[in-house]
Write a protein that holds these residues in place. Structure first.
Motif, short mmCIF file in Angstrom:
data_model
loop_
_atom_site.label_atom_id
_atom_site.label_comp_id
_atom_site.label_asym_id
_atom_site.label_seq_id
_atom_site.Cartn_x
_atom_site.Cartn_y
_atom_site.Cartn_z
N LEU A 96 -24.54 14.14 11.19
CA LEU A 96 -25.30 15.39 11.26
C LEU A 96 -26.79 15.14 11.13
O LEU A 96 -27.60 15.80 11.80
CB LEU A 96 -24.82 16.37 10.18
CG LEU A 96 -23.45 16.98 10.39
CD1 LEU A 96 -23.07 17.85 9.20
CD2 LEU A 96 -23.40 17.80 11.68
N ARG A 97 -27.15 14.19 10.30
CA ARG A 97 -28.59 13.84 10.18
C ARG A 97 -29.11 13.30 11.51
O ARG A 97 -30.26 13.55 11.87
CB ARG A 97 -28.79 12.83 9.05
CG ARG A 97 -28.76 13.46 7.68
CD ARG A 97 -29.23 12.50 6.60
NE ARG A 97 -28.37 11.34 6.45
CZ ARG A 97 -27.27 11.30 5.69
NH1 ARG A 97 -26.90 12.37 5.02
NH2 ARG A 97 -26.55 10.21 5.61
N ASP A 98 -28.25 12.59 12.25
CA ASP A 98 -28.65 12.06 13.55
C ASP A 98 -28.98 13.17 14.55
O ASP A 98 -29.72 12.95 15.50
CB ASP A 98 -27.56 11.16 14.15
CG ASP A 98 -27.42 9.85 13.39
OD1 ASP A 98 -28.30 9.52 12.56
OD2 ASP A 98 -26.41 9.14 13.62
N VAL A 99 -28.40 14.36 14.33
CA VAL A 99 -28.69 15.49 15.23
C VAL A 99 -29.51 16.55 14.49
O VAL A 99 -29.54 17.71 14.88
CB VAL A 99 -27.41 16.11 15.84
CG1 VAL A 99 -26.74 15.11 16.77
CG2 VAL A 99 -26.46 16.61 14.78
N SER A 100 -30.14 16.15 13.40
CA SER A 100 -31.06 17.00 12.62
C SER A 100 -30.39 18.21 11.98
O SER A 100 -30.96 19.29 11.92
CB SER A 100 -32.23 17.46 13.50
OG SER A 100 -32.94 16.36 13.99
N GLU A 127 -20.49 12.36 18.72
CA GLU A 127 -20.13 11.53 17.57
C GLU A 127 -20.02 12.38 16.30
O GLU A 127 -19.10 12.18 15.49
CB GLU A 127 -21.16 10.41 17.37
CG GLU A 127 -21.12 9.34 18.45
CD GLU A 127 -22.26 8.34 18.34
OE1 GLU A 127 -23.10 8.47 17.42
OE2 GLU A 127 -22.32 7.45 19.20
N ALA A 128 -20.94 13.31 16.14
CA ALA A 128 -20.90 14.20 14.98
C ALA A 128 -19.65 15.08 15.03
O ALA A 128 -18.99 15.30 14.01
CB ALA A 128 -22.17 15.05 14.91
N LEU A 129 -19.32 15.58 16.21
CA LEU A 129 -18.11 16.41 16.35
C LEU A 129 -16.86 15.61 15.98
O LEU A 129 -15.99 16.11 15.26
CB LEU A 129 -17.99 16.93 17.79
CG LEU A 129 -18.87 18.12 18.15
CD1 LEU A 129 -18.89 18.32 19.67
CD2 LEU A 129 -18.38 19.38 17.45
N ALA A 130 -16.76 14.39 16.46
CA ALA A 130 -15.60 13.55 16.15
C ALA A 130 -15.51 13.28 14.65
O ALA A 130 -14.43 13.38 14.05
CB ALA A 130 -15.66 12.24 16.93
N ALA A 131 -16.64 12.97 14.03
CA ALA A 131 -16.65 12.71 12.58
C ALA A 131 -16.29 13.97 11.81
O ALA A 131 -15.54 13.93 10.83
CB ALA A 131 -18.02 12.20 12.15
#
Length: 142
Positions: free
Chosen positions: A79-83, A13-17
């Motif tokens: 990014l916060r979701d993956v620290s 999800e972070a990569l897509a965003a």
């Protein structure tokens, strides 16, 4: 296993965003590059047409910048979701367009050109930050 799957999904999800934000920033950068070229033409005496074209590109960059800001906000949340916590602050000023349109002379043209250049530098820096964060995310996926 559940935590690994969840973590991978968060990274995806972070990569897509991040990719969406990067695409938008690249569109802003392209518009600013065009505005810069027309701005130089305008300072060299290009007249009304070059000024209109420059402002059209500035308007395009400003509109896309709003989209980029929204997408960067989403990317930062992901990014916060993956620290990961990068700091990406970018802005395009609006006063320069007003001043250039109504005070069309070499001083205001130079001022607008310097604002375009600063904005372009900020966008390019943001692009570098996003690219680095994407690289780190892809590394985390492996």
């Amino acid at each position: 296993m559940y935590d690994a799957e969840r973590n991978n999904r968060e990274i995806e999800e972070a990569l897509a965003a991040g990719r969406a934000a990067l695409d938008s920033l690249n569109r802003v950068n392209h518009s600013l590059s065009s505005a810069k070229g027309f701005g130089i033409w305008d300072m060299l005496g290009g007249g009304f047409i070059s000024g209109m074209l420059k402002h059209s590109k500035i308007d395009s960059a400003s509109a896309e910048m709003e989209n980029a800001k929204m997408l960067l906000g989403k990317f930062q949340k992901e990014l916060r979701d993956v620290s990961m916590h990068p700091d990406m602050n970018i802005d395009i000023g609006g006063f320069a367009v007003f001043a250039d349109f109504f005070l069309d002379n070499i001083v205001s043209d130079w001022y607008v050109q310097s604002k375009i250049n600063r904005s372009k530098e900020q966008v390019e820096e943001a692009i570098e930050h996003v690219e680095h964060a994407l690289y780190e995310l892809e590394r985390m996926m492996r």
